[in-house]
Design an enzyme around this catalytic site. Structure first.
Site, mmCIF file in Angstrom:
data_model
loop_
_atom_site.group_PDB
_atom_site.id
_atom_site.type_symbol
_atom_site.label_atom_id
_atom_site.label_comp_id
_atom_site.label_asym_id
_atom_site.label_seq_id
_atom_site.Cartn_x
_atom_site.Cartn_y
_atom_site.Cartn_z
ATOM 1 N N HIS A 1 4.981 31.625 58.936
ATOM 2 C CA HIS A 1 5.526 32.732 58.166
ATOM 3 C C HIS A 1 5.187 33.940 58.587
ATOM 4 O O HIS A 1 4.217 34.744 58.035
ATOM 5 C CB HIS A 1 4.992 32.505 56.803
ATOM 6 N N SER B 1 5.416 40.623 30.023
ATOM 7 C CA SER B 1 4.957 40.193 31.332
ATOM 8 C C SER B 1 5.944 40.897 32.235
ATOM 9 O O SER B 1 6.953 41.362 31.950
ATOM 10 C CB SER B 1 4.803 38.841 31.546
ATOM 11 N N CYS C 1 9.701 28.211 58.967
ATOM 12 C CA CYS C 1 9.196 27.095 58.452
ATOM 13 C C CYS C 1 10.262 25.863 58.380
ATOM 14 O O CYS C 1 10.658 25.406 59.286
ATOM 15 C CB CYS C 1 8.406 27.326 56.963
ATOM 16 N N LYS D 1 10.548 53.892 21.942
ATOM 17 C CA LYS D 1 9.834 53.375 20.871
ATOM 18 C C LYS D 1 8.225 53.193 21.523
ATOM 19 O O LYS D 1 8.067 52.702 22.416
ATOM 20 C CB LYS D 1 10.080 52.166 20.298
ATOM 21 N N GLU E 1 6.721 36.697 57.583
ATOM 22 C CA GLU E 1 6.796 37.829 56.672
ATOM 23 C C GLU E 1 5.437 38.011 55.913
ATOM 24 O O GLU E 1 5.216 39.137 55.318
ATOM 25 C CB GLU E 1 7.762 37.229 55.568
#
EC number: 6.3.4.2
Length: 560
Positions: free
Chosen positions: A512, A20, A383, A193, A514
């Site tokens: 927020h 992952s 926040c 590989k 961002e």
């Protein structure tokens, strides 16, 4: 699903194998950006196999940040990358989880919608997943669906079966499978590989899906003979074995993928022509990244400093502001759960306190806020960071004994921060998930405030995600001691912005910012913060004469 020229949307399915966290989300976002640069309309979606209804109650240490959409969706962090790369706002309907699918399934079963049938994974679960994939195309030419997890995971199988069925129903002319794998480098000789990729494709093929394009994650391109080996044993055209190389900046990915003809091969698969992509804006971003000459160090005080995915949008917003200002941002991560020492802060040029939940690490954040306030260091609180700025000011300036948040201490003498009025617990079951104030809200700023000057407006829209707020009963007493509350919500009259006008740059916001920054349009609040950090550093305004030991934190005794 009709779109331009009366055609139907094409579906691009992005899967991952071997391990992952290979970068499926960034690959999907890059594909979207490249197709968009050729004049197509795109929409991106994420399908997550976990059983949580949404990531809202998941630990950032396990899942990374929760990205909030305009319409209040608590979604996977990859949706943030989708928005930053394409500029297309996502919605809560662009992220589905197995938990949400099963929630819908069981609700339908209880209503009797299945008319006595035995409810099974196939067809009932897969039908709901397919319905999600095919819904709400909004006139897109391409719908790009990233499948979370790794091929071989048990929980991924219903999702993989669903996209297999979509491909069968729509035909290969309308679907393409892009599979991202890892080509590891083994041993001191640095041998690459390909066997893990072959096994991953074999596993995917056993589920009825033959990948059309293989992206292999590697530090360097494979030699031609190894690339040909993957093509041969994975039954893929040699031109469709494409490197997904490690890069210094994620914003290099669209340019890199185009250089290796990823978008060209996708269009070729669909038999579609298009003008060459205009990648000027991406080239400009890379130029800005490489040309930053000034350097500032900004401390981020948080409790997930070993899991940086928890702060993805935050660090990206800093980088966006920095690259557009010719400033290289060096982040100093400070774990707020450990004792925060003066030595952690004496060499930083700015302090950023991110959002969070719970009392773990609160004292370290409050100490950092107080140190920044007392020593003229630029500080941005987001926040919970804004809430803690109010608590620190109440303790150390207003001298309010036992000032705290009811989130941390229900019995505190001076509850500066309290639960939102409409969320306060009553009788009955209290649900943690999906119960916060979420999504885009309108805020009104004081005309003479610093933050209004930063935005160039007195009315703004930002995304929020919180359960607690500044207690309005303390607004007057804190203002009397010099703290200015310069932003209020348009609908509920909540305090949303605070600033210390006697300080070189000290702002806290409940929302927020961002989440609305991009590499092409940095957020004005981050731009102002970063630019002022540099200016104050260069002018030597910071005196750093107040010791961190002098800062009271929640639970401390107030010294008159």
């Amino acid at each position: 699903m009709s779109i331009r020229d009366g055609c139907s949307a094409r579906f691009i399915f992005v899967t991952g194998g071997v391990v992952s966290s290979l970068g499926k989300g960034l690959a999907a976002a890059s594909i979207g950006a490249l197709l968009q640069a050729r004049g197509f309309r795109v929409r991106l979606r994420k399908l997550d196999p976990y059983l949580n209804v949404d990531p809202g109650t998941m630990s950032p240490a396990q899942h990374g940040e929760v990205f909030v959409t305009d319409d209040g969706g608590e979604t996977d962090l990859d949706l943030g990358n989708y928005e930053r790369f394409t500029g297309v706002n996502t919605t809560k309907e662009d992220n589905i989880t197995a938990g949400r699918i099963y929630q819908q399934l069981l609700a339908k079963e209880r209503r009797g919608d299945y008319l006595g049938h035995t409810v099974q994974v196939i067809p009932h679960v897969t039908d709901l997943i397919i319905s999600f994939i095919l819904s709400n195309d909004d006139g897109a030419d391409f719908i790009i669906c990233e499948i979370g997890g790794t091929v071989g995971d048990i929980e991924s199988q219903p999702f993989l079966e669903s996209i297999r069925q979509v491909s069968y129903r729509l035909s290969k002319n309308f679907t393409i499978f892009v599979h991202l794998t890892l080509v590891p480098c083994v041993g001191s000789a640095g041998e690459l590989k390909t066997k893990p990729t072959q096994h991953s494709v074999k596993e995917l093929s056993s589920l009825g899906i033959q990948p059309d394009i293989i992206l292999y994650r590697s530090a360097e391109p494979l030699p031609q003979y190894q690339s040909a080996k993957i093509a041969n044993f994975c039954n893929v055209s040699a031109d469709n074995v494409i490197p997904a190389l490690d890069v210094e900046s994620m914003y290099k990915l669209p340019v890199m993928y185009h250089a290796h003809k990823l978008d060209t091969q996708i269009l070729s698969h669909f038999g579609m022509g298009a003008p060459e992509p205009d990648l000027t804006k991406w080239a400009n971003v890379l130029t800005m990244v490489n040309n930053a000459r000034n350097v500032v160090t900004i401390a981020i005080i948080g409790k997930y400093t070993k899991f940086l995915d928890a702060y993805t949008s935050l660090t990206e917003a800093l980088d966006h502001a920095g690259m557009h200002s010719g400033i290289k941002i060096q982040v100093k991560w400070v774990d707020s759960r450990l004792p925060v020492r003066e030595s952690d802060l004496h060499d930083v040029d700015g302090v950023l306190i991110p959002g969070g939940f719970g009392d773990d690490g609160v004292d370290g954040k409050v100490l950092a806020i107080g140190y920044a306030r007392a020593n003229g260091i630029p500080m941005l609180g987001i926040c919970m960071g804004m809430q803690l700025a109010a608590i620190e000011f109440a303790l150390n300036v207003a001298k309010l004994e036992d000032a705290n948040s009811t989130e941390f201490n229900q019995a505190c003498k001076n509850p500066i921060v309290v639960e939102l009025p409409w969320l306060q617990k009553g009788e009955g079951e209290y649900l943690l998930g999906g119960s916060m104030r979420l999504g885009s809200c309108t805020y009104r700023l004081s005309a003479d405030s610093r933050v209004a000057s930063v935005y160039g407006s007195t009315v703004i829209n930002e995304r929020c995600r919180h359960r607690y707020c500044i207690n309005p009963q303390y607004k007057n007493v804190l203002e009397e001691h010099g703290l200015s509350f310069t932003g209020m919500s348009d609908s509920h009259g909540l305090v949303e912005v605070l600033e210390l006008q006697s300080h070189p740059w000290f702002i806290g916001v409940q929302f927020h910012p961002e989440f609305k920054s991009s590499p092409f349009a940095p957020h004005p609040l981050f731009t102002s913060f970063v630019q002022n950090v540099l200016q104050i550093k260069q002018r030597g305004f910071m005196h750093k004469s107040v010791s961190a030991a002098a800062i009271l934190v929640p639970g401390s005794s107030v010294v008159s």
